[in-house]
Design an enzyme around this catalytic site. Structure first.
Site, short mmCIF file in Angstrom:
data_model
loop_
_atom_site.label_atom_id
_atom_site.label_comp_id
_atom_site.label_asym_id
_atom_site.label_seq_id
_atom_site.Cartn_x
_atom_site.Cartn_y
_atom_site.Cartn_z
N PHE A 167 -26.98 -64.66 18.33
CA PHE A 167 -28.17 -65.16 19.03
C PHE A 167 -29.33 -65.15 18.05
O PHE A 167 -29.63 -64.11 17.47
CB PHE A 167 -28.46 -64.27 20.24
CG PHE A 167 -29.65 -64.70 21.06
CD1 PHE A 167 -29.57 -65.82 21.87
CD2 PHE A 167 -30.82 -63.97 21.04
CE1 PHE A 167 -30.66 -66.21 22.65
CE2 PHE A 167 -31.91 -64.34 21.81
CZ PHE A 167 -31.83 -65.47 22.62
N ALA A 168 -29.97 -66.31 17.87
CA ALA A 168 -31.01 -66.43 16.84
C ALA A 168 -32.36 -66.75 17.48
O ALA A 168 -32.65 -67.91 17.81
CB ALA A 168 -30.62 -67.49 15.82
N GLU A 189 -37.94 -64.60 14.02
CA GLU A 189 -38.36 -65.23 12.77
C GLU A 189 -39.29 -64.26 12.03
O GLU A 189 -39.71 -63.25 12.58
CB GLU A 189 -39.08 -66.55 13.05
CG GLU A 189 -38.19 -67.58 13.74
CD GLU A 189 -38.89 -68.92 13.97
OE1 GLU A 189 -40.01 -69.11 13.44
OE2 GLU A 189 -38.31 -69.77 14.67
N SER A 230 -41.54 -59.62 18.27
CA SER A 230 -41.88 -59.26 19.65
C SER A 230 -42.58 -60.41 20.38
O SER A 230 -42.64 -60.42 21.60
CB SER A 230 -42.79 -58.02 19.66
OG SER A 230 -42.10 -56.90 19.12
N ILE A 267 -30.73 -61.62 12.06
CA ILE A 267 -29.77 -62.06 13.08
C ILE A 267 -28.47 -61.26 12.96
O ILE A 267 -27.75 -61.38 11.96
CB ILE A 267 -29.50 -63.58 12.97
CG1 ILE A 267 -30.82 -64.36 13.01
CG2 ILE A 267 -28.55 -64.01 14.09
CD1 ILE A 267 -31.71 -64.06 14.21
N ILE A 321 -28.47 -28.65 13.64
CA ILE A 321 -27.44 -27.66 13.96
C ILE A 321 -26.42 -27.55 12.83
O ILE A 321 -25.94 -26.46 12.51
CB ILE A 321 -26.76 -28.02 15.31
CG1 ILE A 321 -27.74 -27.76 16.47
CG2 ILE A 321 -25.46 -27.23 15.51
CD1 ILE A 321 -27.29 -28.30 17.80
N GLU A 379 -33.72 -55.74 19.89
CA GLU A 379 -33.69 -56.21 21.29
C GLU A 379 -34.88 -55.68 22.08
O GLU A 379 -34.77 -55.31 23.25
CB GLU A 379 -32.34 -55.88 21.95
CG GLU A 379 -31.19 -56.59 21.26
CD GLU A 379 -30.07 -57.03 22.18
OE1 GLU A 379 -30.33 -57.27 23.36
OE2 GLU A 379 -28.94 -57.15 21.69
N SER A 417 -39.57 -50.09 21.40
CA SER A 417 -39.99 -49.16 22.45
C SER A 417 -41.35 -49.56 23.01
O SER A 417 -41.62 -49.41 24.21
CB SER A 417 -40.08 -47.73 21.88
OG SER A 417 -38.80 -47.21 21.63
#
Length: 380
Positions: free
Chosen positions: A123-124, A127, A132, A157, A337, A363, A366
């Site tokens: 999915f493109a 740019e 955003s 991409i 840890i 995608e 935040s």
């Protein structure tokens, strides 16, 4: 687990868990080192029905619900985050838009081989100056008879180099801003369509991230997804589903971190006893387990809302922002840890730490998720 899975969902989880841990996990570290694309695993995943999970059987899909898809993605991510992101992008933002908005021709020609795992999709949208803010994209598509001529470039991409086709967004009417964006299916090998720079990344190194270049790329008019001007809605709808994918990946990698932390803490001896007996470590692990469970339930909630046909956009953003930030915290604590051992490649936790860092970015960052959530809670 508070969320009640049905028998089919439990069977899918068990099947994918066995496959992921027997087939995908053993070679994950080597793929990370060599940046080898997981072609063979993806082919097997296609045969298991994992590459078209929410697509109906008439288009070669598995036809299962979103909760089952989330469960499967969690198990693949537990074994190899790179393989999981290819699966997630392929299902949510390659198969998704063609199934939801594509013509019968697009479904027959492209969705069927995608859902069967015979072809890999990407999915493109992004740019250089439009991440955003997709309305800032510059890629254009101009109608010329029975074709569209696409010019522009896309960056970052996922699977851009290794996919067989990509769903590309481009302006067909710049004056309409986001309402002037359209989406097209462009096949690899189309004249004028080429792969540019492949990024050298911190994590997810077996999943390629590439620049795509369109220079007078002529695409048949029938390859448009939906109608002219539908591209923005197609992208936003697809990304909502994609955010369930990212939160599922986050839960899967975080669970791998927790299991590694518990196993190490039970073996590592300091001051005459295992570090799992020290309250400081026990409370860290308790907090990690609690945060993972909360993220898992948020993810299942968004998935269930989608399955019921409800507006799940806000829920998907809540799941994505919480789960992705949780995974980063859990990976950090897991390395803590492990001490010095967590910083070396002999142990998988340093790979988990690198892989999860991008989960709060791709995608929808935040910050964008919080914008979406605030719009749902407060109003625009």
């Amino acid at each position: 687990m508070a969320y009640q899975l049905n028998e089919e969902q439990r069977m899918i989880r068990a099947m994918v868990r066995d496959f992921a841990r027997d087939v995908v996990l053993p070679t994950a570290a080597e793929r990370d080192r060599t940046q080898a694309f997981p072609s063979e695993s993806l082919k097997q995943m296609g045969e298991l029905g994992l590459m078209g999970m929410n697509v109906p059987p008439e288009y070669n899909g598995a036809g299962v619900d979103t909760v089952s898809y989330s469960l499967a993605l969690q198990e693949i991510a537990y074994a190899c985050a790179s393989t999981a992101v290819v699966m997630s992008v392929h299902n949510s933002v390659a198969c998704g838009p063609i199934y939801l908005y594509g013509s019968d021709y697009l479904k027959e020609t492209f969705l069927k081989p995608l859902a069967a795992g015979q072809k890999i999709g990407s999915f493109a949208l992004t740019e250089a100056g439009a991440g955003s803010d997709p309305a800032s994209q510059k890629t254009r598509a101009v109608r010329d008879g029975d074709t569209y001529v696409i010019n522009g470039s896309k960056m970052f991409i996922t699977t851009g180099k290794n996919s067989d086709l990509t769903v590309v967004t481009a302006y067909t009417d710049k004056g309409q801003r986001h309402r002037g964006i359209s989406a097209f299916v462009v096949e690899k090998g189309t004249p004028g369509f080429s792969v540019g720079k492949e990024e050298e990344k911190m994590g997810l190194r077996a999943s390629d991230t590439a620049e795509l270049i369109f220079e007078d790329c002529r695409v048949p008019a029938r390859n448009i997804v939906g109608r002219e001007g539908d591209g923005f809605v197609i992208a936003m709808t697809s990304l909502d589903g994609g955010r369930i994918g990212i939160s599922s990946q986050s839960v899967g990698v975080a669970q791998a971190c927790l299991d590694a932390a518990v196993s190490y803490a039970k073996q590592r001896v300091q001051f005459g006893k295992t570090i799992a007996q020290f309250q400081g470590i026990r409370w860290m692990i308790a907090d990690m387990a609690t945060q993972i469970e909360a993220a898992r339930l948020l993810t299942f909630n968004a998935a269930s809302m989608r399955d019921r046909g409800e507006n799940y956009s806000g829920a998907a953003s809540m799941a994505k922002v919480f789960a992705s930030e949780m995974a980063n915290k859990v990976a950090y604590q897991t390395i803590q840890i492990h001490g010095g051992y967590g910083y070396i490649k002999e142990f998988p936790v340093e790979r988990y730490y690198r892989d999860v860092r991008v989960f709060t970015i791709y995608e929808g960052t935040s910050e964008i998720q919080r914008k979406v959530i605030a719009n749902h809670v407060i109003g625009k």
